[in-house]
Motif scaffolding. Sequence first.
Motif, PDB file in Angstrom:
ATOM      1  N   VAL A 303       6.909  21.519  48.229  1.00 13.77           N
ATOM      2  CA  VAL A 303       5.776  20.608  48.429  1.00 13.77           C
ATOM      3  C   VAL A 303       6.247  19.384  49.212  1.00 13.77           C
ATOM      4  O   VAL A 303       7.184  18.704  48.807  1.00 13.77           O
ATOM      5  CB  VAL A 303       5.174  20.177  47.078  1.00 13.77           C
ATOM      6  N   THR A 304       5.589  19.101  50.323  1.00 12.96           N
ATOM      7  CA  THR A 304       5.982  17.945  51.132  1.00 12.96           C
ATOM      8  C   THR A 304       5.243  16.674  50.752  1.00 12.96           C
ATOM      9  O   THR A 304       5.751  15.572  50.951  1.00 12.96           O
ATOM     10  CB  THR A 304       5.744  18.223  52.622  1.00 12.96           C
ATOM     11  N   HIS A 305       4.022  16.817  50.227  1.00 14.82           N
ATOM     12  CA  HIS A 305       3.212  15.639  49.902  1.00 14.82           C
ATOM     13  C   HIS A 305       2.212  16.024  48.807  1.00 14.82           C
ATOM     14  O   HIS A 305       1.927  17.207  48.590  1.00 14.82           O
ATOM     15  CB  HIS A 305       2.465  15.137  51.138  1.00 14.82           C
ATOM     16  N   CYS A 306       1.684  15.028  48.119  1.00 16.04           N
ATOM     17  CA  CYS A 306       0.703  15.261  47.059  1.00 16.04           C
ATOM     18  C   CYS A 306      -0.696  15.283  47.669  1.00 16.04           C
ATOM     19  O   CYS A 306      -1.096  14.328  48.334  1.00 16.04           O
ATOM     20  CB  CYS A 306       0.773  14.146  46.014  1.00 16.04           C
ATOM     21  N   SER A 307      -1.409  16.373  47.458  1.00 21.68           N
ATOM     22  CA  SER A 307      -2.802  16.493  47.908  1.00 21.68           C
ATOM     23  C   SER A 307      -3.672  16.484  46.666  1.00 21.68           C
ATOM     24  O   SER A 307      -3.674  17.442  45.890  1.00 21.68           O
ATOM     25  CB  SER A 307      -2.999  17.790  48.702  1.00 21.68           C
ATOM     26  N   ILE A 308      -4.428  15.399  46.473  1.00 23.46           N
ATOM     27  CA  ILE A 308      -5.042  15.127  45.173  1.00 23.46           C
ATOM     28  C   ILE A 308      -6.548  14.970  45.284  1.00 23.46           C
ATOM     29  O   ILE A 308      -7.056  14.310  46.197  1.00 23.46           O
ATOM     30  CB  ILE A 308      -4.414  13.857  44.555  1.00 23.46           C
ATOM     31  N   GLN A 309      -7.247  15.575  44.316  1.00 23.73           N
ATOM     32  CA  GLN A 309      -8.651  15.284  44.067  1.00 23.73           C
ATOM     33  C   GLN A 309      -8.734  14.374  42.850  1.00 23.73           C
ATOM     34  O   GLN A 309      -7.928  14.508  41.925  1.00 23.73           O
ATOM     35  CB  GLN A 309      -9.439  16.567  43.797  1.00 23.73           C
ATOM     36  N   ARG A 310      -9.703  13.494  42.843  1.00 24.86           N
ATOM     37  CA  ARG A 310      -9.819  12.577  41.715  1.00 24.86           C
ATOM     38  C   ARG A 310      -9.905  13.354  40.401  1.00 24.86           C
ATOM     39  O   ARG A 310     -10.511  14.427  40.335  1.00 24.86           O
ATOM     40  CB  ARG A 310     -11.035  11.678  41.873  1.00 24.86           C
ATOM     41  N   VAL A 311      -9.320  12.810  39.360  1.00 20.87           N
ATOM     42  CA  VAL A 311      -9.351  13.430  38.043  1.00 20.87           C
ATOM     43  C   VAL A 311     -10.042  12.536  37.020  1.00 20.87           C
ATOM     44  O   VAL A 311     -10.056  12.838  35.837  1.00 20.87           O
ATOM     45  CB  VAL A 311      -7.926  13.774  37.559  1.00 20.87           C
ATOM     46  N   ASP A 312     -10.625  11.458  37.492  1.00 25.87           N
ATOM     47  CA  ASP A 312     -11.360  10.533  36.641  1.00 25.87           C
ATOM     48  C   ASP A 312     -12.639  10.156  37.382  1.00 25.87           C
ATOM     49  O   ASP A 312     -12.630   9.999  38.607  1.00 25.87           O
ATOM     50  CB  ASP A 312     -10.516   9.281  36.360  1.00 25.87           C
ATOM     51  N   GLU A 335      -9.556  13.878  48.255  1.00 23.73           N
ATOM     52  CA  GLU A 335     -10.947  13.876  47.766  1.00 23.73           C
ATOM     53  C   GLU A 335     -11.087  12.831  46.671  1.00 23.73           C
ATOM     54  O   GLU A 335     -10.701  13.037  45.528  1.00 23.73           O
ATOM     55  CB  GLU A 335     -11.328  15.261  47.233  1.00 23.73           C
ATOM     56  N   CYS A 336     -11.632  11.682  47.040  1.00 20.88           N
ATOM     57  CA  CYS A 336     -11.855  10.601  46.074  1.00 20.88           C
ATOM     58  C   CYS A 336     -13.314  10.544  45.653  1.00 20.88           C
ATOM     59  O   CYS A 336     -13.737   9.592  45.019  1.00 20.88           O
ATOM     60  CB  CYS A 336     -11.428   9.264  46.678  1.00 20.88           C
ATOM     61  N   ALA A 337     -14.100  11.572  45.962  1.00 17.92           N
ATOM     62  CA  ALA A 337     -15.567  11.682  45.878  1.00 17.92           C
ATOM     63  C   ALA A 337     -16.110  11.454  47.286  1.00 17.92           C
ATOM     64  O   ALA A 337     -15.375  11.074  48.210  1.00 17.92           O
ATOM     65  CB  ALA A 337     -16.198  10.740  44.875  1.00 17.92           C
ATOM     66  N   VAL A 368      -6.108   7.848  51.648  1.00 13.71           N
ATOM     67  CA  VAL A 368      -7.337   8.328  51.026  1.00 13.71           C
ATOM     68  C   VAL A 368      -8.172   9.048  52.076  1.00 13.71           C
ATOM     69  O   VAL A 368      -8.193   8.653  53.248  1.00 13.71           O
ATOM     70  CB  VAL A 368      -8.133   7.161  50.402  1.00 13.71           C
ATOM     71  N   GLY A 369      -8.864  10.120  51.642  1.00 16.95           N
ATOM     72  CA  GLY A 369      -9.687  10.913  52.536  1.00 16.95           C
ATOM     73  C   GLY A 369     -11.173  10.699  52.307  1.00 16.95           C
ATOM     74  O   GLY A 369     -11.623  10.422  51.197  1.00 16.95           O
ATOM     75  N   HIS A 370     -11.930  10.880  53.369  1.00 15.60           N
ATOM     76  CA  HIS A 370     -13.371  10.648  53.385  1.00 15.60           C
ATOM     77  C   HIS A 370     -14.127  11.970  53.305  1.00 15.60           C
ATOM     78  O   HIS A 370     -13.610  13.038  53.632  1.00 15.60           O
ATOM     79  CB  HIS A 370     -13.725   9.931  54.696  1.00 15.60           C
ATOM     80  N   GLY A 371     -15.358  11.894  52.874  1.00 18.75           N
ATOM     81  CA  GLY A 371     -16.292  13.008  52.957  1.00 18.75           C
ATOM     82  C   GLY A 371     -17.701  12.455  52.837  1.00 18.75           C
ATOM     83  O   GLY A 371     -17.901  11.361  52.293  1.00 18.75           O
ATOM     84  N   GLU A 372     -18.687  13.200  53.346  1.00 15.42           N
ATOM     85  CA  GLU A 372     -20.064  12.702  53.310  1.00 15.42           C
ATOM     86  C   GLU A 372     -21.019  13.811  52.903  1.00 15.42           C
ATOM     87  O   GLU A 372     -20.952  14.930  53.411  1.00 15.42           O
ATOM     88  CB  GLU A 372     -20.448  12.166  54.688  1.00 15.42           C
ATOM     89  N   THR A 373     -21.926  13.475  51.971  1.00 13.78           N
ATOM     90  CA  THR A 373     -22.844  14.475  51.403  1.00 13.78           C
ATOM     91  C   THR A 373     -24.262  13.923  51.298  1.00 13.78           C
ATOM     92  O   THR A 373     -24.860  13.908  50.207  1.00 13.78           O
ATOM     93  CB  THR A 373     -22.351  14.928  50.014  1.00 13.78           C
ATOM     94  N   TYR A 374     -24.819  13.471  52.402  1.00  9.60           N
ATOM     95  CA  TYR A 374     -26.211  13.032  52.406  1.00  9.60           C
ATOM     96  C   TYR A 374     -27.132  14.234  52.604  1.00  9.60           C
ATOM     97  O   TYR A 374     -26.894  15.087  53.470  1.00  9.60           O
ATOM     98  CB  TYR A 374     -26.451  12.005  53.514  1.00  9.60           C
TER      99      TYR A 374
END
Length: 502
Positions: A303-312, A335-337, A368-374
């Motif tokens: 593993v080269t880096h941590c790829s994380i989705q929020r857990v809270d 994925e921070c939401a 931190v990564g972005h995403g959009e869900t409108y």
Amino acid sequence: MAYKTQDHISAVVPEKVAKWGVCEIVLHGGPAQGNPFVDVSLNAEFTFGERAIQTSGFYDGEGVYCIRFMPDSEGKWLFRTSSTEHSLHGIEGVFECMAAKSGNHGPVRVNNTFHFAYEDGTRYLPVGTTCYAWTHQGEDMEQMTLATLKASSFNKLRMCVFPKSYSYNTNEPVYYPFAGSLEQGWDYSRFNPAFFRHLEERIADLGRLGIEADLILFHPYDRWGFAEMGEAADDQYLRYIVARLSAYRHIWWSLANEYDFIGSKSIDDWERFAQIVTDNDPYNHLISNHNGTKLFDFHKPWVTHCSIQRVDVYKTAENTDEWRKQWNKPVVIDECAYEGNVEHGWGNITGEEMVRRFWEGFVRGGYVGHGETYLHPEDQIWWAKGGRLYGTSPTRIAFLRRVMEEGPSAGLNPLPSDWDVPCAGIEDEYYLFYFGFNQPMFREFKMKPNIRFKVELLDTWNMTVERLEDSYEGTFRIALPGRTSMALRMTAIPISLELKKT
């Protein structure tokens, strides 16, 4: 350059290839009978002086076999093929590696433990977004997505290989990865070259925009059976896609999106997948595995880096500095939401909250990564299908990127700070304080004596930078506007400038 071999194979070899470009060797006239995807093994050894690099070739349909290679040194490279098929064995050739083209800095590597840089040493700050199934939407939609990305500040894109079946993403893809059909079943031993050529075309498009392709190899949102192909099919698919794509400098490997939601895969499977990918990728691209509710064990050496989705539900980016200590690797909260208004809690945070999470993560030493869900009348939602962006966060994220690029070249690392205001930078040289949802009217600072600082007030929402008139030293008070989304940047003034001023 094209030439015929003694077995009537037509070999097409480029005479010149740019450094960190793709050298594609195409062999026409190979065996097409039976199942060449399984029956024929093709490899090549590329040599540069004393160095030798092994690569895998692949069958591209209709008697065409390809080998792709990414040269990393200027000069003359030689190659020689080896194959279980006599007509493809022992083909030799040469090409010249020229200087890298403008804007091509090579693959991204981990740098200074927690950060990233291109292979030539140029700093890389991942500012990512997510479009899981954008390559399965048809030409018009895909071109719209590329135009949107070109106009944005995003330089990394999370995307799936396989099509996706989930909320607001129920359409059939244009191409399928295997021979067969959903109704009659798939032949997992026979790939559909048109599917992979299309994927490569889109990945190449991203490269031309300077965007890293964070490629998700498996995911659970599936109605076609691709998440449950079985061990042999999984392994063959991984070897095939790595052979096709590893020569693209801007590839990152993500073993899965939400690996723990794929019930048919065990921890041993993920270890085997990682072994296959890393064994067949001679360029050592970045690789990780993305979680659903259970974080992956990022201690694993591959593993080269941590790829994380929020857990809270509420707290995510605030954990960044702790995750850095725990894993001692770069922390990328992919994925921070998502900014949007769908019914799911992961997809209806405000633009303000998205920007806050970005700043929290960056100031705590991560990304931190972005995403959009409108909601969209035709379900053209960015996080799934791409298209257009409608949210308020992307322009503010662009402002953050500019601030980060103006910061320390080695990257932002957390500094000791008060419990209520995170701070990052380089001690005695550069400080970035972030107040987030707090709205103080002033703040007192206690810095070391004999170091003077220029102070700038950053409004992270209105995207303004206000240079305060005075310079500051030791213990001092800074007046603040009493509103949220503020940050302070302090930069030490070189002694020579201070002397010149006096």
